[in-house]
Design a protein around this motif. Structure first.
Motif, PDB file in Angstrom:
ATOM      1  N   VAL B 156       0.841  -1.201   0.000  1.00 28.34           N
ATOM      2  CA  VAL B 156       0.000   0.000   0.000  1.00 28.34           C
ATOM      3  C   VAL B 156       0.877   1.251   0.000  1.00 28.34           C
ATOM      4  O   VAL B 156       0.628   2.201  -0.749  1.00 28.34           O
ATOM      5  CB  VAL B 156      -0.938   0.001   1.223  1.00 28.34           C
ATOM      6  CG1 VAL B 156      -1.631   1.353   1.373  1.00 28.34           C
ATOM      7  CG2 VAL B 156      -1.968  -1.107   1.107  1.00 28.34           C
ATOM      8  N   MET B 157       1.940   1.231   0.818  1.00 33.94           N
ATOM      9  CA  MET B 157       2.860   2.375   0.860  1.00 33.94           C
ATOM     10  C   MET B 157       3.447   2.633  -0.533  1.00 33.94           C
ATOM     11  O   MET B 157       3.581   3.772  -0.964  1.00 33.94           O
ATOM     12  CB  MET B 157       4.029   2.099   1.823  1.00 33.94           C
ATOM     13  CG  MET B 157       3.866   2.461   3.276  1.00 33.94           C
ATOM     14  SD  MET B 157       3.331   4.123   3.685  1.00 33.94           S
ATOM     15  CE  MET B 157       4.610   5.162   3.072  1.00 33.94           C
ATOM     16  N   ILE B 158       3.797   1.550  -1.227  1.00 32.81           N
ATOM     17  CA  ILE B 158       4.404   1.702  -2.553  1.00 32.81           C
ATOM     18  C   ILE B 158       3.378   2.260  -3.538  1.00 32.81           C
ATOM     19  O   ILE B 158       3.667   3.187  -4.302  1.00 32.81           O
ATOM     20  CB  ILE B 158       4.969   0.353  -3.037  1.00 32.81           C
ATOM     21  CG1 ILE B 158       6.144  -0.061  -2.138  1.00 32.81           C
ATOM     22  CG2 ILE B 158       5.409   0.433  -4.490  1.00 32.81           C
ATOM     23  CD1 ILE B 158       6.584  -1.489  -2.325  1.00 32.81           C
ATOM     24  N   ALA B 159       2.150   1.730  -3.472  1.00 37.15           N
ATOM     25  CA  ALA B 159       1.087   2.242  -4.344  1.00 37.15           C
ATOM     26  C   ALA B 159       0.884   3.733  -4.093  1.00 37.15           C
ATOM     27  O   ALA B 159       0.726   4.528  -5.024  1.00 37.15           O
ATOM     28  CB  ALA B 159      -0.213   1.484  -4.088  1.00 37.15           C
ATOM     29  N   MET B 160       0.936   4.111  -2.807  1.00 34.25           N
ATOM     30  CA  MET B 160       0.735   5.507  -2.433  1.00 34.25           C
ATOM     31  C   MET B 160       1.870   6.361  -2.989  1.00 34.25           C
ATOM     32  O   MET B 160       1.639   7.461  -3.492  1.00 34.25           O
ATOM     33  CB  MET B 160       0.699   5.588  -0.908  1.00 34.25           C
ATOM     34  CG  MET B 160       0.078   6.804  -0.349  1.00 34.25           C
ATOM     35  SD  MET B 160      -0.602   6.436   1.274  1.00 34.25           S
ATOM     36  CE  MET B 160       0.802   6.798   2.280  1.00 34.25           C
ATOM     37  N   ALA B 171      13.100   5.332  -0.716  1.00 31.92           N
ATOM     38  CA  ALA B 171      12.605   4.191   0.058  1.00 31.92           C
ATOM     39  C   ALA B 171      13.478   4.050   1.295  1.00 31.92           C
ATOM     40  O   ALA B 171      14.657   3.712   1.187  1.00 31.92           O
ATOM     41  CB  ALA B 171      12.632   2.927  -0.785  1.00 31.92           C
ATOM     42  N   ASP B 172      12.907   4.358   2.463  1.00 27.11           N
ATOM     43  CA  ASP B 172      13.669   4.343   3.706  1.00 27.11           C
ATOM     44  C   ASP B 172      13.418   3.024   4.424  1.00 27.11           C
ATOM     45  O   ASP B 172      12.365   2.827   5.006  1.00 27.11           O
ATOM     46  CB  ASP B 172      13.234   5.535   4.571  1.00 27.11           C
ATOM     47  CG  ASP B 172      14.036   5.638   5.861  1.00 27.11           C
ATOM     48  OD1 ASP B 172      14.984   4.857   6.024  1.00 27.11           O
ATOM     49  OD2 ASP B 172      13.699   6.483   6.696  1.00 27.11           O
ATOM     50  N   ARG B 188      11.584  -6.915  -5.390  1.00 25.94           N
ATOM     51  CA  ARG B 188      11.341  -7.131  -6.828  1.00 25.94           C
ATOM     52  C   ARG B 188      10.310  -6.135  -7.336  1.00 25.94           C
ATOM     53  O   ARG B 188      10.433  -5.570  -8.407  1.00 25.94           O
ATOM     54  CB  ARG B 188      10.838  -8.558  -7.087  1.00 25.94           C
ATOM     55  CG  ARG B 188      11.859  -9.684  -6.943  1.00 25.94           C
ATOM     56  CD  ARG B 188      12.933  -9.654  -8.039  1.00 25.94           C
ATOM     57  NE  ARG B 188      14.037  -8.780  -7.686  1.00 25.94           N
ATOM     58  CZ  ARG B 188      15.026  -9.140  -6.848  1.00 25.94           C
ATOM     59  NH1 ARG B 188      15.067 -10.350  -6.333  1.00 25.94           N
ATOM     60  NH2 ARG B 188      15.983  -8.298  -6.562  1.00 25.94           N
ATOM     61  N   LEU B 189       9.262  -5.933  -6.519  1.00 24.01           N
ATOM     62  CA  LEU B 189       8.177  -5.038  -6.911  1.00 24.01           C
ATOM     63  C   LEU B 189       8.693  -3.615  -7.112  1.00 24.01           C
ATOM     64  O   LEU B 189       8.427  -2.974  -8.131  1.00 24.01           O
ATOM     65  CB  LEU B 189       7.086  -5.062  -5.835  1.00 24.01           C
ATOM     66  CG  LEU B 189       5.875  -4.173  -6.097  1.00 24.01           C
ATOM     67  CD1 LEU B 189       5.081  -4.707  -7.277  1.00 24.01           C
ATOM     68  CD2 LEU B 189       4.985  -4.105  -4.866  1.00 24.01           C
ATOM     69  N   ILE B 190       9.470  -3.128  -6.140  1.00 23.01           N
ATOM     70  CA  ILE B 190      10.003  -1.767  -6.250  1.00 23.01           C
ATOM     71  C   ILE B 190      10.871  -1.650  -7.492  1.00 23.01           C
ATOM     72  O   ILE B 190      10.728  -0.731  -8.295  1.00 23.01           O
ATOM     73  CB  ILE B 190      10.822  -1.407  -4.990  1.00 23.01           C
ATOM     74  CG1 ILE B 190       9.908  -1.328  -3.770  1.00 23.01           C
ATOM     75  CG2 ILE B 190      11.540  -0.077  -5.176  1.00 23.01           C
ATOM     76  CD1 ILE B 190      10.641  -1.021  -2.473  1.00 23.01           C
ATOM     77  N   GLU B 191      11.765  -2.637  -7.660  1.00 23.65           N
ATOM     78  CA  GLU B 191      12.683  -2.630  -8.797  1.00 23.65           C
ATOM     79  C   GLU B 191      11.922  -2.577 -10.117  1.00 23.65           C
ATOM     80  O   GLU B 191      12.209  -1.763 -10.992  1.00 23.65           O
ATOM     81  CB  GLU B 191      13.513  -3.917  -8.753  1.00 23.65           C
ATOM     82  CG  GLU B 191      14.990  -3.687  -8.873  1.00 23.65           C
ATOM     83  CD  GLU B 191      15.719  -5.017  -8.938  1.00 23.65           C
ATOM     84  OE1 GLU B 191      15.310  -5.964  -8.225  1.00 23.65           O
ATOM     85  OE2 GLU B 191      16.679  -5.105  -9.700  1.00 23.65           O
ATOM     86  N   GLU B 196      10.059   0.225 -14.901  1.00 20.99           N
ATOM     87  CA  GLU B 196       8.950   0.365 -15.855  1.00 20.99           C
ATOM     88  C   GLU B 196       8.614   1.829 -16.102  1.00 20.99           C
ATOM     89  O   GLU B 196       8.345   2.241 -17.220  1.00 20.99           O
ATOM     90  CB  GLU B 196       7.684  -0.289 -15.285  1.00 20.99           C
ATOM     91  CG  GLU B 196       7.412  -1.691 -15.775  1.00 20.99           C
ATOM     92  CD  GLU B 196       6.234  -2.297 -15.024  1.00 20.99           C
ATOM     93  OE1 GLU B 196       6.187  -3.513 -14.938  1.00 20.99           O
ATOM     94  OE2 GLU B 196       5.370  -1.529 -14.514  1.00 20.99           O
ATOM     95  N   GLN B 197       8.594   2.614 -15.022  1.00 24.82           N
ATOM     96  CA  GLN B 197       8.114   3.987 -15.142  1.00 24.82           C
ATOM     97  C   GLN B 197       9.254   4.994 -15.156  1.00 24.82           C
ATOM     98  O   GLN B 197       9.012   6.183 -15.048  1.00 24.82           O
ATOM     99  CB  GLN B 197       7.139   4.276 -13.997  1.00 24.82           C
ATOM    100  CG  GLN B 197       6.025   3.239 -13.966  1.00 24.82           C
ATOM    101  CD  GLN B 197       4.994   3.502 -12.898  1.00 24.82           C
ATOM    102  OE1 GLN B 197       4.813   4.626 -12.474  1.00 24.82           O
ATOM    103  NE2 GLN B 197       4.331   2.442 -12.456  1.00 24.82           N
TER     104      GLN B 197
END
Lengths: 342, 319
Positions: B156-160, B171-172, B188-191, B196-197
């Motif tokens: 959720v934090m990453i989506a936000m 990313a702390d 992996r998700l963050i990477e 991608e973006q």
């Protein structure tokens, strides 16, 4: 894979919340019923420890024969064994009958119903005003804690809190009812109405009578709400979620209103409801100083006899109001904080 | 031009507690920088300083150029506009970083509405997209944080953080409180999302192995300073600074049983920022310290191509 397990979890949790609230509700209602029964038991036995024979007190100053005393005892059921008095009392209380007052020779329920509106009006208005004032000032104090505003705010509130309410009431009467120097007496010294008004004029008249007693109750009472709100907001202010809110680019007042205050509200709401529970009992001191025709004065009269059914009845009403308000607070929590009651 | 250009940044608390001392770092658009160091080395202070989120008692000096604009001299209105829309943060321990009394969908939508990037219905649709991006079902938007697991909250934090399409994400310690399997998923998700973006990433962690795996470049922080900086694999496999070596030796290496059986720790504690040792701040704990180290604090200098280190042993002044 992750998605599938997460949605499965969602289904389980949703059905979990659907059954959790009724269970929470039933628990709280059951607790309230048990408390109310405990109050009935306590009120019956507690006031029988008070020294003094009610029948002798009733007939004080009137020469009475032993037969007449015995008749009175029979009339009020005082000749029966204690346990039988208790079961009679409980059975009647369950049907709403709180007995007959010794000194007024009238049903307790009727006496309470007569005096209750005046008390509810006075203390109700005062509690609503001082809760709102305390919430507002407490929030401001905490948000700028340590500053001049905070120190002034808490200093004034604490000073007023330490003032005895009857003393402040008398002072206000001297200054604003009697008038002092250039200050004219602009408010009535006591009572609830002048007696000859109707319609809108009556409403204004009652409001006019309420100004000084409400002011007294608010001045002495708002510090408690202020301090609890201030302390719980200070606890929240180190919260990581507030850093998140700031990082999102929210204005300071939005961070406070939308994020900090809702999290700090729970302890303060508890206290506001406890204060609302006290509303029925009113304030004996302030009602006495301002000759307010409320339940506080009635309780004082009942205790001095002792008028057992009336004292018991009032005790049950006061405690019942407290239990009711606690129940309402419990029912409100899940709406304020989703973590409660799940 | 670099997307993020930190020049001589210092953060001081009180009179003489220096949490960050003269840090220079750059991140190009779309690249990933890792910052490693022990607890208390100033890396989280650095992260918060990037968006000026430190308490009022912190004094900042130097420059933080975000897209050429100095964050430290921005007016409040401009700063609020840059927060989250220009650079967003994935905080550590998402339990406390999310507000417990609001639904997560509302919390993700909040920056979109604050920055007027979407109308409420459009924001709701975007929340659904973002949740799907991070592998959560759209229906979870109605959940409260306590109804989610630690890994889900971090998603959720990453989506936000992605909501406003920022050009930089900080990313702390994004995976610190998670178990190893979830940790790998989140990394992996963050990477995947940042590449991608084409978002630049500054990732902060105490775990050098995690950073070496994710980032292009790595900086090692000690007592508020960067003591080593270079290509991620080079810093991890062939650290120049003795502290960098100690840090990479503290984590067992996959496929190297010897290091797993005997991970080497570093004796002693990181220094108190209010009372730093003289000379090189690392010398009291350094296994190869020389006499000069107690008096001389070498600057960051090239020790190998593209690889800088702040140690007398690596800067050529070897006796």
């Amino acid at each position: 894979m992750t998605t599938a397990s997460a949605s499965a979890g969602a289904v389980v949790e949703r059905s979990g919340t659907a059954t959790a609230y009724p269970r929470y509700l039933a628990g709280k209602l059951g607790g309230a019923a048990v408390s109310l029964f405990a109050v009935l038991v306590t009120s019956f036995f507690l006031f029988r420890i008070i020294p003094g024979d009610p029948v002798k007190a009733m007939t004080q100053g009137v020469p009475t024969s032993a037969e007449q005393l015995a008749t009175l005892r029979r009339q009020f059921g005082l000749d029966l064994p204690l346990w039988q008095q208790f079961t009679d009392y409980c059975a009647k209380a369950l049907t709403g009958d709180l007995g007959m007052s010794y000194q007024f020779r009238a049903p307790v329920g009727e006496l309470v119903a007569q005096k209750l509106p005046a008390t509810l009006l006075l203390t109700g208005v005062a509690v609503v005003i001082y809760s709102a004032l305390g919430l507002w000032l407490g929030t401001r104090s905490a948000w700028r804690h340590g500053g001049l505003g905070d120190r002034l705010n808490t200093g004034i509130a604490l000073t007023l809190w330490s003032v005895p309410s009857f003393w402040l009431g008398l002072l206000l009467i001297i200054v604003f009812s009697v008038g002092i120097g250039p200050v004219p007496g602009m408010f009535p010294t006591g009572g609830m109405e002048s007696g000859d008004e109707t319609g809108l004029a009556y409403v204004i008249d009652v409001a006019h009578h309420m100004v000084l007693p409400v002011l007294t109750l608010v001045a002495v009472g708002y510090a408690q709400t202020l301090l609890v709100m201030r302390a719980s907001l200070l606890d929240e202010m180190g919260g990581d979620y507030l850093t998140t809110a700031r990082a999102k680019g929210l204005r300071d007042d939005l961070v406070r209103r939308r994020h900090a205050v809702p999290n700090a509200l729970l302890p303060t709401i508890t206290m506001i409801f406890i204060n609302l529970g006290h509303v029925a009992a009113g304030s004996i001191l302030v009602e006495t100083v301002f000759s307010w025709p409320g339940l506080g004065g009635l309780f004082y009269q009942a205790l001095s006899v002792p008028d057992l059914p009336l004292v018991q009845g009032l005790f049950v009403v006061f405690a019942g109001a407290m239990i009711l308000m606690n129940l309402l607070a419990d029912l409100l929590y899940p709406l304020l904080d989703p973590r409660v009651g799940r | 031009m670099n997307l993020l250009d930190i020049r001589n940044l210092s953060v001081t608390y009180g009179t003489d507690t220096a949490a960050v001392r003269g840090v220079d770092l750059t991140v190009e658009a779309g690249r990933k920088l890792g910052i490693a160091g022990e607890s208390g080395c100033g890396k989280s202070t650095l992260a918060l300083a990037l968006l000026r989120l430190l308490p009022a008692s912190a004094r900042l000096s130097g420059q933080i150029l975000l897209d050429g604009e100095d964050v430290l001299t921005m007016k409040w209105g401009r700063l609020r506009a840059v927060r989250w829309a220009g650079a967003s943060i994935v905080f550590q321990g998402a339990m406390h970083s999310l507000n417990a009394v609001h639904r997560i969908g509302d919390q993700i939508a909040e920056p979109l509405l604050v920055h007027r990037q979407a109308t409420p219905p459009a924001a709701r649709r975007r929340v659904g997209e973002l949740l799907e991006h991070v592998g959560l079902p759209t229906a979870r938007a109605d959940a409260y944080p306590h109804e989610l697991s630690g890994g889900q909250r971090q998603r959720v934090m990453i989506a936000m953080a992605l909501a406003c399409d920022p050009r930089l994400i900080v990313a702390d310690e994004p995976t610190t409180a998670l178990d190893v399997m979830i940790q790998a998923q989140i990394l992996r998700l963050i990477e995947q999302l940042v590449s991608e973006q084409n978002i630049a990433l500054v990732m902060i962690s105490h775990d050098l192995a995690v950073l070496a795996d994710t980032c292009d470049r790595l900086a090692v922080m000690y007592a508020g300073r960067i003591v080593e900086e270079g290509p991620a694999r080079a810093v991890y496999d062939a650290a120049q600074h003795p502290y960098g070596r100690a840090l990479s030796a503290a984590f067992p290496r996959i496929g190297d049983p010897a290091s797993r059986r005997a991970p080497r720790g570093l004796p002693g504690d990181p220094p108190d920022p209010a009372a730093l040792p003289s000379g090189c701040t690392f010398h009291p704990r350094c296994p190869v310290a020389l006499e000069v180290c107690a008096s001389e604090d070498p600057p960051l200098a090239e020790a190998a191509p593209g690889h800088r280190s702040a140690c007398v042993l690596t800067t050529g002044s070897r006796p």
